[in-house]
Design a protein around this motif. Structure first.
Motif, mmCIF file in Angstrom:
data_model
loop_
_atom_site.group_PDB
_atom_site.id
_atom_site.type_symbol
_atom_site.label_atom_id
_atom_site.label_comp_id
_atom_site.label_asym_id
_atom_site.label_seq_id
_atom_site.Cartn_x
_atom_site.Cartn_y
_atom_site.Cartn_z
ATOM 1 N N CYS A 48 4.849 -0.076 -16.810
ATOM 2 C CA CYS A 48 3.544 -0.286 -16.181
ATOM 3 C C CYS A 48 3.510 0.316 -14.779
ATOM 4 O O CYS A 48 4.527 0.760 -14.252
ATOM 5 C CB CYS A 48 3.212 -1.773 -16.111
ATOM 6 N N ARG A 49 2.323 0.309 -14.193
ATOM 7 C CA ARG A 49 2.132 0.740 -12.809
ATOM 8 C C ARG A 49 1.568 -0.386 -11.953
ATOM 9 O O ARG A 49 1.263 -0.185 -10.770
ATOM 10 C CB ARG A 49 1.180 1.937 -12.770
ATOM 11 N N GLY A 50 1.356 -1.575 -12.545
ATOM 12 C CA GLY A 50 0.816 -2.719 -11.832
ATOM 13 C C GLY A 50 0.996 -3.982 -12.647
ATOM 14 O O GLY A 50 1.513 -3.954 -13.779
ATOM 15 N N PRO A 51 0.572 -5.138 -12.131
ATOM 16 C CA PRO A 51 0.873 -6.425 -12.774
ATOM 17 C C PRO A 51 -0.054 -6.792 -13.925
ATOM 18 O O PRO A 51 0.249 -7.685 -14.704
ATOM 19 C CB PRO A 51 0.701 -7.416 -11.614
ATOM 20 N N ASP A 62 0.749 4.076 -6.140
ATOM 21 C CA ASP A 62 1.519 3.540 -5.005
ATOM 22 C C ASP A 62 2.903 3.072 -5.467
ATOM 23 O O ASP A 62 3.042 2.373 -6.476
ATOM 24 C CB ASP A 62 0.777 2.368 -4.367
ATOM 25 N N GLY A 63 3.905 3.469 -4.720
ATOM 26 C CA GLY A 63 5.265 3.056 -4.997
ATOM 27 C C GLY A 63 6.043 4.022 -5.862
ATOM 28 O O GLY A 63 7.274 3.971 -5.905
ATOM 29 N N PHE A 64 5.343 4.909 -6.591
ATOM 30 C CA PHE A 64 6.026 5.897 -7.430
ATOM 31 C C PHE A 64 6.390 7.121 -6.596
ATOM 32 O O PHE A 64 5.679 7.466 -5.645
ATOM 33 C CB PHE A 64 5.130 6.307 -8.600
ATOM 34 N N PRO A 93 7.059 -0.883 -8.820
ATOM 35 C CA PRO A 93 7.310 -1.065 -7.380
ATOM 36 C C PRO A 93 6.078 -1.629 -6.671
ATOM 37 O O PRO A 93 4.952 -1.204 -6.913
ATOM 38 C CB PRO A 93 7.608 0.360 -6.902
ATOM 39 N N THR A 94 6.309 -2.597 -5.788
ATOM 40 C CA THR A 94 5.213 -3.167 -5.004
ATOM 41 C C THR A 94 5.300 -2.767 -3.539
ATOM 42 O O THR A 94 4.294 -2.472 -2.907
ATOM 43 C CB THR A 94 5.218 -4.704 -5.109
ATOM 44 N N SER A 95 6.478 -2.788 -2.981
ATOM 45 C CA SER A 95 6.659 -2.407 -1.574
ATOM 46 C C SER A 95 8.142 -2.092 -1.368
ATOM 47 O O SER A 95 8.960 -2.271 -2.262
ATOM 48 C CB SER A 95 6.208 -3.535 -0.635
ATOM 49 N N PRO A 145 10.805 4.042 -9.449
ATOM 50 C CA PRO A 145 12.125 3.706 -8.899
ATOM 51 C C PRO A 145 12.689 2.404 -9.457
ATOM 52 O O PRO A 145 13.847 2.087 -9.195
ATOM 53 C CB PRO A 145 11.857 3.591 -7.394
ATOM 54 N N CYS A 146 11.882 1.654 -10.220
ATOM 55 C CA CYS A 146 12.341 0.384 -10.780
ATOM 56 C C CYS A 146 12.822 0.588 -12.218
ATOM 57 O O CYS A 146 12.577 1.621 -12.834
ATOM 58 C CB CYS A 146 11.210 -0.646 -10.764
ATOM 59 N N PHE A 147 13.468 -0.428 -12.755
ATOM 60 C CA PHE A 147 13.899 -0.396 -14.147
ATOM 61 C C PHE A 147 12.690 -0.487 -15.069
ATOM 62 O O PHE A 147 11.593 -0.890 -14.658
ATOM 63 C CB PHE A 147 14.864 -1.554 -14.436
#
Length: 752
Positions: A566-569, A525-527, A544-546, A537-539
């Motif tokens: 990473c892909r999550g927290p 999600d978010g990619f 990405p979360t939303s 899309p993030c550095f």
């Protein structure tokens, strides 16, 4: 009612269709249908409107009044008589006020109108509970539904299923699915599958024919009585090239030398794989040994009679040659050069001498030259014994002879590997045989030293269950990290066709078709998915979360501190690690095993990667070395406690021995001039015994009594005799507490 356009040009952009044309707004008397992007007609009572209903009017024709979205005539503005309700659904001059609301509506005391029932309801008392549904709808818990939930239709009403059923049909207990933690079996819900069934997600499925127990893939693990497990099914007879193990009810492969066999070893052949080979004691040989002959009827080598050196058959008269002490007579027998009566032998002078008492026949004097034994003895090599020793068995057919067990047996009841009772050290028990290594699809249990069968999905394994496979049976793929054999690769991995192994997708891919970052099929999600690539899309260091509404920019959050990307927290969501860490299959960035510390000087985690084996993939290990700062105090504390405990026990033991020594000295009086015999194997002396000293004159050894170091040195004199017995001189009389001095025997000593 609607002014629809039957033939339209292609759908308009930023405008609405009217009469097949694209317009920017609908004319008076029409409204915009957002879904169809058409101009639809208003209700006839409305001049302008926002929708098709009678109460969606925005303005009315002349002479009609707008009230709460409705266009009402003068007499409709008056309230209905008591007990009558305004029909707000049908605005006809003759049915303005009704004593009973029409079907699909109910009389609302609050509004004084006939309000609509719930969707699909034909008869209701209020807006929440229906009493009768329209056609093709079913009443369930006061609502009208197209399909019954956890129930089945009977007439126009839904009947509820039994509590254990998730869904049912025709009968409350005729389940089609079950509630959680229950399994569907023949339209019933059970907590576990019975014998002969296996659980596959939510249902119990029948195992293959004659199978008593099978795994989650439906592969048989245990057969019913009189059937044997072969591959994933049960057979009545094992196929060629296999033998049956009765205890485990399974078929096991023969040795490569055997076309058919009765055991796993090379000496268990019944028919040889090589058609030119001959069989001798279960082994397949190129030719028979010299002390055997070839039986052409059975293609076997059989032993000659004991009297023959070589032979052509089993009888004593079939000898072809004899040993040096015998010669072959006219009948083909090997006989002694000098004939002696039974139970005797020929000596060097050619005379007949009596055999040893244990021998029934012999080749010389003594009990180790026997050829046969008396009734109560058993022959082992050339000696007659009371019983066969460990590693031998009694062969009555050969005449009270002890023969060696199979090389794998510690004890046995016959020559075959299947006759083992216990196995030698280092051998495993498989069925009745003892083997050095277990056969295919089996593993050795190190506790019981018994060969157990692998899970049916495994071709080779190291232990029980589905997580110890080394290779897989045909039709399965190998998940190396977990040691599992599966019918298909799980999400997040792909099949390597060359090795039929499941390999992990690139960390950025959710699913993939191959290795690397360019083979993604779907993303987390978010990619953003772009031609096989999942783009973040993030550095770096964020995920990405939303996405903010009305903005193309994603909302990004920081990764866990252990992750570079990473892909999550979570610490389990890493896709990229720092140079000092290795990415594991579970998504963590782990350090290498060893006495290393992180940049913040904290000790490394318990779980680590064995970087000496590989830095490309994480082979998990554990850190057994912990930083000295965290352990020095504990170590010192443990050492101190141990020293104190040792000193306490030592002091207690010393006091006990001292008290015991004093108690021994105040025992009964002894004879003057006696000597105490010493036990040279222990440090403590035995009780004094009187002895004459005249015969002991070998050596003098001086020792010091640790307890009475200040006493006279003569008390510590000990004497060793020729046979090695040691004596010490003791004092006269009984020691009293107030005695300061005791006398010694002053007899003289002589030495030899």
């Amino acid at each position: 009612m609607f002014d629809r356009v039957e033939h339209c040009t292609p759908r308009c952009s930023h405008s609405t269709q009217r009469d097949g044309k694209c317009v920017t707004h609908c004319e008076e008397g029409f409204f915009v249908d957002e879904e169809k992007q058409d101009c639809e007609s208003c209700h006839p009572n409305c001049r302008t409107c926002g929708g098709p209903r009678y109460d969606d009017c925005d303005s009315c024709e002349d002479g009609v009044t707008l009230r709460t979205g409705e266009c009402l005539e003068g007499r409709q503005l008056n309230a209905c008589p008591e007990g009558n309700f305004r029909n707000s659904r049908f605005l006809t001059p003759l049915q303005t006020c009704l004593s009973h609301c029409p079907s699909g509506t109910f009389a609302s005391e609050k509004t004084g109108k006939c309000e609509e029932c719930l969707r699909g309801c034909m008869n209701c008392e209020d807006a929440n509970v229906c009493k009768q549904c329209q056609r093709r709808h079913y009443l369930q818990d006061g609502l009208c539904v197209v399909e019954c939930q956890r129930g089945f239709p009977r007439g126009d009403i839904c009947q509820s299923c039994a509590p254990e059923c998730g869904s049912c049909k025709d009968n409350p207990s005729h389940c089609l699915s079950c509630e959680k933690h229950l399994l569907l079996l023949d339209h019933s819900c059970v907590p576990r599958c019975p014998e002969g069934y296996y659980a596959n997600m939510t249902e119990c499925h029948r195992c293959p024919d004659y199978c008593m127990e099978c795994n989650q893939d439906g592969l048989c693990k245990k057969c019913t009585q009189y059937y044997y497990l072969h591959k994933d099914g049960c057979v009545e007879d094992c196929p060629e090239g296999h033998f049956a193990i009765e205890q485990g009810q399974e078929c096991v492969s023969c040795h490569d030398d055997c076309a058919s066999c009765d055991g796993p070893g090379s000496d268990d052949c019944e028919v040889c794989s090589d058609k030119k080979a001959v069989r001798y004691n279960g082994k397949c040989l190129h030719k028979c040994p010299s002390n055997a002959y070839h039986d052409t009827n059975t293609n076997e080598c059989r032993d000659c009679d004991r009297s023959c050196l070589t032979c052509s058959g089993p009888e004593p008269s079939h000898c072809l040659s004899c040993d040096t002490k015998r010669h072959k007579d006219a009948t083909g027998h090997c006989v002694w050069y000098t004939e002696c009566p039974p139970n005797s032998y020929v000596d060097q002078n050619g005379d007949c001498q009596q055999c040893h008492g244990f021998c029934d026949g012999c080749s010389g004097p003594g009990g180790d030259r026997c050829l046969s034994c008396s009734e109560t003895r058993f022959l082992l090599n050339s000696t007659c014994l009371e019983k066969c020793p460990l590693g031998y068995y009694l062969d009555d057919e050969a005449g009270h002879v002890c023969k060696r067990c199979h090389f794998s047996c510690e004890s046995c009841v016959g020559p075959h590997s299947l006759k083992c009772v216990t196995c030698k050290s280092g051998f495993l028990k498989q069925g009745l045989s003892c083997v050095e290594s277990c056969s295919e699809s089996h593993y050795g249990d190190p506790t019981t030293m018994v060969c157990e069968r692998c899970d049916p999905s495994c071709h080779q394994c190291t232990g029980p269950g589905t997580n110890n496979c080394l290779s897989c049976r045909e039709g399965f793929v190998y998940l190396r990290g977990l040691g599992q054999c599966l019918q298909s690769c799980p999400p997040g991995s792909y099949k390597n066709n060359l090795s039929t192994t499941c390999l992990k997708c690139h960390p950025s891919c959710k699913t993939c078709s191959g290795g690397g970052a360019l083979a993604c099929r779907s993303c987390y999600d978010g990619f953003h998915f772009m031609g096989g690539i999942c783009d973040n899309p993030c550095f770096v260091g964020f995920f990405p979360t939303s996405q903010d509404p009305g903005s193309d920019k994603p909302k990004c959050e920081a990764c866990h501190s252990s992750c570079e990307g990473c892909r999550g927290p979570s610490m389990w969501d890493c896709t990229l690690c720092r140079a000092s860490r290795v990415l594991s299959d579970d998504g963590r960035c782990l350090t290498c095993c060893g006495n290393e510390t992180q940049h913040d000087d904290k000790p490394i985690p318990w779980v680590c990667c064995d970087c000496k084996s590989s830095r490309e993939e994480c082979i998990k290990g554990v850190n057994v070395v912990i930083s000295s700062a965290g352990v020095s105090y504990t170590a010192r504390l443990l050492v101190t406690a141990w020293v104190l405990l040792t000193l306490s026990l030592g002091g207690g033991l010393f006091l006990f021995l001292s008290a015991r020594s004093r108690s021994l000295r105040v025992t009964a009086k002894t004879k003057a001039g006696g000597y105490a015999k010493l036990d040279t194997s222990e440090s403590n002396t035995s009780q004094p015994t009187s002895s004459s000293f005249g015969e002991y004159s070998d050596k003098i050894i001086r020792c010091q009594d640790k307890e009475d170091e200040d006493e006279d040195e003569d008390e510590g004199i000990v004497y060793m005799t020729k046979d090695g017995t040691v004596y010490r001189k003791f004092r006269y009389g009984l020691l009293e507490e107030d005695e300061d001095e005791l006398e010694y025997d002053d007899e003289s000593y002589s030495f030899i």
